[in-house]
Write an enzyme that holds these catalytic residues in place. Sequence first.
Site, PDB file in Angstrom:
ATOM      1  N   THR A 114       0.848  -1.190   0.000  1.00  0.00           N
ATOM      2  CA  THR A 114       0.000   0.000   0.000  1.00  0.00           C
ATOM      3  C   THR A 114       0.882   1.238   0.000  1.00  0.00           C
ATOM      4  O   THR A 114       1.917   1.266   0.678  1.00  0.00           O
ATOM      5  CB  THR A 114      -0.948   0.083   1.223  1.00  0.00           C
ATOM      6  OG1 THR A 114      -1.441   1.416   1.323  1.00  0.00           O
ATOM      7  CG2 THR A 114      -0.288  -0.264   2.539  1.00  0.00           C
ATOM      8  N   ILE A 115       0.481   2.229  -0.772  1.00  0.00           N
ATOM      9  CA  ILE A 115       1.244   3.477  -0.717  1.00  0.00           C
ATOM     10  C   ILE A 115       1.056   4.147   0.643  1.00  0.00           C
ATOM     11  O   ILE A 115       1.871   4.949   1.062  1.00  0.00           O
ATOM     12  CB  ILE A 115       0.853   4.479  -1.838  1.00  0.00           C
ATOM     13  CG1 ILE A 115      -0.620   4.895  -1.746  1.00  0.00           C
ATOM     14  CG2 ILE A 115       1.197   3.950  -3.210  1.00  0.00           C
ATOM     15  CD1 ILE A 115      -0.938   6.158  -2.550  1.00  0.00           C
ATOM     16  N   ASP A 116      -0.054   3.813   1.332  1.00  0.00           N
ATOM     17  CA  ASP A 116      -0.392   4.518   2.574  1.00  0.00           C
ATOM     18  C   ASP A 116       0.547   4.167   3.735  1.00  0.00           C
ATOM     19  O   ASP A 116       0.621   4.903   4.716  1.00  0.00           O
ATOM     20  CB  ASP A 116      -1.834   4.196   2.998  1.00  0.00           C
ATOM     21  CG  ASP A 116      -2.847   4.531   1.911  1.00  0.00           C
ATOM     22  OD1 ASP A 116      -2.518   5.362   1.043  1.00  0.00           O
ATOM     23  OD2 ASP A 116      -3.943   3.954   1.934  1.00  0.00           O
ATOM     24  N   GLY A 133      -3.420   8.805   1.468  1.00  0.00           N
ATOM     25  CA  GLY A 133      -3.004   8.149   2.703  1.00  0.00           C
ATOM     26  C   GLY A 133      -4.146   7.618   3.541  1.00  0.00           C
ATOM     27  O   GLY A 133      -3.941   7.019   4.584  1.00  0.00           O
ATOM     28  N   HIS A 185      -4.049  10.385  -8.018  1.00  0.00           N
ATOM     29  CA  HIS A 185      -3.484   9.091  -8.417  1.00  0.00           C
ATOM     30  C   HIS A 185      -2.094   9.185  -9.039  1.00  0.00           C
ATOM     31  O   HIS A 185      -1.487   8.144  -9.319  1.00  0.00           O
ATOM     32  CB  HIS A 185      -4.464   8.369  -9.346  1.00  0.00           C
ATOM     33  CG  HIS A 185      -5.688   7.917  -8.604  1.00  0.00           C
ATOM     34  ND1 HIS A 185      -6.728   8.764  -8.322  1.00  0.00           N
ATOM     35  CD2 HIS A 185      -5.997   6.729  -8.030  1.00  0.00           C
ATOM     36  CE1 HIS A 185      -7.637   8.115  -7.625  1.00  0.00           C
ATOM     37  NE2 HIS A 185      -7.229   6.884  -7.433  1.00  0.00           N
ATOM     38  N   ARG A 235       0.145   7.117  -7.131  1.00  0.00           N
ATOM     39  CA  ARG A 235       0.082   5.658  -7.263  1.00  0.00           C
ATOM     40  C   ARG A 235       0.691   5.168  -8.570  1.00  0.00           C
ATOM     41  O   ARG A 235       0.901   3.963  -8.736  1.00  0.00           O
ATOM     42  CB  ARG A 235      -1.379   5.208  -7.198  1.00  0.00           C
ATOM     43  CG  ARG A 235      -2.016   5.282  -5.840  1.00  0.00           C
ATOM     44  CD  ARG A 235      -2.568   3.952  -5.407  1.00  0.00           C
ATOM     45  NE  ARG A 235      -3.516   3.372  -6.323  1.00  0.00           N
ATOM     46  CZ  ARG A 235      -4.851   3.483  -6.215  1.00  0.00           C
ATOM     47  NH1 ARG A 235      -5.380   4.149  -5.210  1.00  0.00           N
ATOM     48  NH2 ARG A 235      -5.628   2.899  -7.082  1.00  0.00           N
TER      49      ARG A 235
HETATM   50  O1  F6P Z   1      -5.104   2.964  -0.274  1.00  0.00           O
HETATM   51  C1  F6P Z   1      -4.479   3.579  -1.351  1.00  0.00           C
HETATM   52  C2  F6P Z   1      -5.255   4.785  -1.814  1.00  0.00           C
HETATM   53  O2  F6P Z   1      -4.534   5.387  -2.879  1.00  0.00           O
HETATM   54  C3  F6P Z   1      -5.571   5.806  -0.731  1.00  0.00           C
HETATM   55  O3  F6P Z   1      -4.481   6.596  -0.381  1.00  0.00           O
HETATM   56  C4  F6P Z   1      -6.722   6.532  -1.372  1.00  0.00           C
HETATM   57  O4  F6P Z   1      -7.552   7.108  -0.390  1.00  0.00           O
HETATM   58  C5  F6P Z   1      -7.446   5.454  -2.106  1.00  0.00           C
HETATM   59  O5  F6P Z   1      -6.514   4.413  -2.321  1.00  0.00           O
HETATM   60  C6  F6P Z   1      -8.023   5.883  -3.427  1.00  0.00           C
HETATM   61  O6  F6P Z   1      -8.745   4.816  -3.964  1.00  0.00           O
HETATM   62  P1  F6P Z   1      -9.259   4.766  -5.459  1.00  0.00           P
HETATM   63  O7  F6P Z   1      -8.137   4.256  -6.310  1.00  0.00           O
HETATM   64  O8  F6P Z   1     -10.385   3.809  -5.413  1.00  0.00           O
HETATM   65  O9  F6P Z   1      -9.662   6.142  -5.874  1.00  0.00           O
END
Ligand code: F6P
Length: 358
Positions: free
Chosen positions: A138-140, A183, A282, A285
Amino acid sequence: MTKKIGVLTSGGDCPGLNAVLRGVVRASEHLSWEVIGFIDGYEGILPPVRTMPLNRANTAGIMQQGGTIIGTTNKGNFIAKMGDGKKMAAPPDVVKKARQTVADLQLDAIVAIGGDGSLTTALQLFEEGFPIIGVPKTIDNDLEATAMTFGFDSAVACVADALDRLHTTASSHKRVMVLEVMGRHAGWIALYGGLAGGADIILLPEIPFDYEKVAEVVSRREKDGYKSTMIVVAEGACPKDGHLVVAEQRPGEYRLGGIGEQVASEVVQRTGKETRTCVLGHLQRGGAPTTLDRILGTRFGVHAVKMIEEKKFGRMVSYQNYVVMDVPIADAVHRLRTVPPNHQMVETARAVDISFGD
Ligand code: F6P
């Protein structure tokens, strides 16, 4: 003895997933094991079963790529966690179908690469007799029982890069810049990214903040002759007596977002300073993993294969004191590793004049 193992990536993607897949494949090849990837996480296990063979040829050159070549989802039949912390389990008919797939494919083990929700599913499947092991991602960086997850360092690098860019435009225009980062309920990305990128104010979910204090810092900096003020706000941060800002409510989960705009509007009202908001979203990510995440991902993948060799099912790869080891999955799920308000990193940040708005 030859084995056949299935690998899946589940939940939100993050840089480093492909490094794990490559590590699993290469370490398996040394043992003459066969590896298949389930497409789109746990969903690929359900009929119509979707898999792809993973081998040296189709995993060559993927370590440097973000995302996951076998796809992922944070929705679907296996949702194991509600956003508010309420736990749900995959229903019996779903588990039955998954069991049939494992039998049909004659799998000796499954490697589930995922965060809190996906590892909760892995634990449930293990308790129902599946030979499954977990790899935390997880990036978090909010998982218990591992000091770090891959993906986090890449997200932090992205935040620092964004701040570097925002700094130059903010100081040219003498503006306040608010950067909203991801996060969920943990402030690790904001804390590390904010420190690395030279933020002046960092607002974390773990330290409720006061808009008056934030405005005071902005005004004081202007008086002291600084050309700009950089505020990093975690998406899960809340003002004292305030509440979480939710961007989207969806079945079993909610998506955070929007606190950045609120902070900007309060700063404008209280200081009159021209203020802009940037939601990094994103970008944190995506893209290539940092070297640290490539290495961590590779180490996690290789260790996962070792765990299967040693039949350490129901356990999860973990990183502690620079060593890759493993712990029961149960130690990692059902709780979040948030930033302790007196964490050394918080104290370090305060020592270099970063305000937490408290
Ligand atoms: O858990 C990783 C994360 O990137 C969080 O930091 C963020 O709140 C969430 O996922 C965003 O999710 P999605 O990709 O469904 O928008």
